[in-house]
Design a protein around this motif. Structure first.
Motif, mmCIF file in Angstrom:
data_model
loop_
_atom_site.group_PDB
_atom_site.id
_atom_site.type_symbol
_atom_site.label_atom_id
_atom_site.label_comp_id
_atom_site.label_asym_id
_atom_site.label_seq_id
_atom_site.Cartn_x
_atom_site.Cartn_y
_atom_site.Cartn_z
ATOM 1 N N ASP A 28 6.328 -55.270 6.585
ATOM 2 C CA ASP A 28 6.121 -54.327 5.287
ATOM 3 C C ASP A 28 7.202 -54.597 4.155
ATOM 4 N N VAL A 29 6.644 -54.324 3.012
ATOM 5 C CA VAL A 29 7.460 -54.363 1.815
ATOM 6 C C VAL A 29 7.233 -53.021 1.090
ATOM 7 N N GLU A 30 8.263 -52.393 0.610
ATOM 8 C CA GLU A 30 8.159 -51.049 -0.332
ATOM 9 C C GLU A 30 9.060 -51.409 -1.452
ATOM 10 N N LEU A 31 8.490 -50.577 -2.446
ATOM 11 C CA LEU A 31 9.458 -50.206 -3.664
ATOM 12 C C LEU A 31 9.686 -48.815 -3.790
ATOM 13 N N VAL A 32 10.687 -48.389 -3.410
ATOM 14 C CA VAL A 32 11.031 -46.877 -3.502
ATOM 15 C C VAL A 32 12.241 -46.685 -4.490
ATOM 16 N N LYS A 33 11.911 -45.481 -5.061
ATOM 17 C CA LYS A 33 12.627 -44.818 -6.252
ATOM 18 C C LYS A 33 13.477 -44.000 -5.608
ATOM 19 N N GLU A 34 14.934 -44.112 -5.275
ATOM 20 C CA GLU A 34 15.698 -43.108 -4.723
ATOM 21 C C GLU A 34 16.836 -42.594 -6.124
ATOM 22 N N ALA A 35 17.659 -41.626 -5.590
ATOM 23 C CA ALA A 35 18.696 -41.037 -6.352
ATOM 24 C C ALA A 35 19.754 -42.090 -7.349
ATOM 25 N N THR A 36 19.922 -43.423 -6.466
ATOM 26 C CA THR A 36 20.856 -44.483 -6.794
ATOM 27 C C THR A 36 20.132 -45.598 -7.500
ATOM 28 N N GLY A 37 18.692 -45.714 -7.644
ATOM 29 C CA GLY A 37 17.794 -46.694 -8.019
ATOM 30 C C GLY A 37 16.877 -46.974 -7.504
ATOM 31 N N ARG A 38 16.175 -48.381 -7.786
ATOM 32 C CA ARG A 38 14.901 -48.665 -7.165
ATOM 33 C C ARG A 38 15.254 -49.755 -6.118
ATOM 34 N N PHE A 39 14.644 -49.487 -4.843
ATOM 35 C CA PHE A 39 15.207 -50.433 -3.718
ATOM 36 C C PHE A 39 13.644 -50.971 -3.383
ATOM 37 N N LEU A 40 14.011 -52.259 -3.284
ATOM 38 C CA LEU A 40 12.831 -53.201 -2.858
ATOM 39 C C LEU A 40 13.247 -53.589 -1.513
ATOM 40 N N ARG A 41 12.339 -53.173 -0.766
ATOM 41 C CA ARG A 41 12.689 -53.419 0.986
ATOM 42 C C ARG A 41 11.670 -54.205 1.640
ATOM 43 N N PHE A 42 12.132 -55.232 2.305
ATOM 44 C CA PHE A 42 11.428 -56.167 3.192
ATOM 45 C C PHE A 42 11.880 -55.808 4.628
ATOM 46 N N PHE A 43 10.730 -55.700 5.470
ATOM 47 C CA PHE A 43 10.943 -55.451 6.899
ATOM 48 C C PHE A 43 10.313 -56.706 7.721
ATOM 49 N N ILE A 44 11.193 -57.268 8.269
ATOM 50 C CA ILE A 44 10.967 -58.511 8.889
ATOM 51 C C ILE A 44 10.939 -58.419 10.353
ATOM 52 N N ASP A 45 10.279 -59.184 11.069
ATOM 53 C CA ASP A 45 10.194 -59.096 12.584
ATOM 54 C C ASP A 45 10.289 -60.326 13.477
ATOM 55 N N LYS A 46 10.364 -60.605 14.485
ATOM 56 C CA LYS A 46 10.257 -61.731 15.344
ATOM 57 C C LYS A 46 10.427 -61.592 16.900
#
Length: 171
Positions: A28-46
């Motif tokens: 998954d990939v998400e771009l989330v606005k939180e109190a401290t800023g915008r977080f671009l998150r990548f979730f990887i697995d293997k």
């Protein structure tokens, strides 16, 4: 004139081939606005799970690919064992598992249910209760589906005993 920033969809399209090249699954990939800023998150697995070194290697390789995404912080992590089921593939892999289904609005006074996952069938999340009854909910009405993990209390007790020194003697 500066380039207009691209969104999370573009970041996902760029990250997917890199993940495959590095033998990871981009969950998954998400771009989330939180109190401290915008977080671009990548979730990887293997298979066998990802390590901190895996996350760091993917992060370093990914930085030049997402320079034009508007974010303040970028994170790469494992999706965790209790990750939400989102894609058809996630549902297919979890068939038969106990899941929790949370709805946006109550249905018959209930907003959260658990049962064995039958699957994501024709746009419906289908679960089976312990009596064999099936319930189906339109995917659009479902806020969250995730696996339910039962914690084996005996394992915790055994770990506590080992910590206290009361566990089996080591020779």
């Amino acid at each position: 004139m500066p380039k207009r920033p691209v969104g999370v969809e573009a970041a996902q399209k760029r990250a997917a081939p890199l993940a495959l090249e590095m033998n990871y699954t981009l969950v998954d990939v998400e771009l989330v606005k939180e109190a401290t800023g915008r977080f671009l998150r990548f979730f990887i697995d293997k298979p066998g799970g990802v390590t901190l070194d895996d996350c760091e290697a993917f992060h370093r390789a990914l930085i030049p690919l997402v320079e034009d995404v508007d974010y303040d912080y970028m994170e790469v992590s494992s999706p965790g064992v209790d990750r939400p089921l989102k894609r058809q593939k996630d549902f297919d892999q979890a068939v038969g598992e106990q899941v929790e289904v949370r709805l946006y609005r109550p249905v018959e006074g209930v907003k959260s249910l658990t049962g064995a996952l039958v699957g994501l069938v024709e746009g419906q999340v289908v679960i089976e209760d312990s009596q064999g009854g099936r319930r189906a909910f339109p995917h659009k009405q479902v806020a969250l589906v995730k696996k339910v993990f039962e914690l084996d209390e005996s394992i915790l007790e055994m770990l506590d005993e080992e910590e206290d020194g009361d566990g089996p003697e080591q020779h």
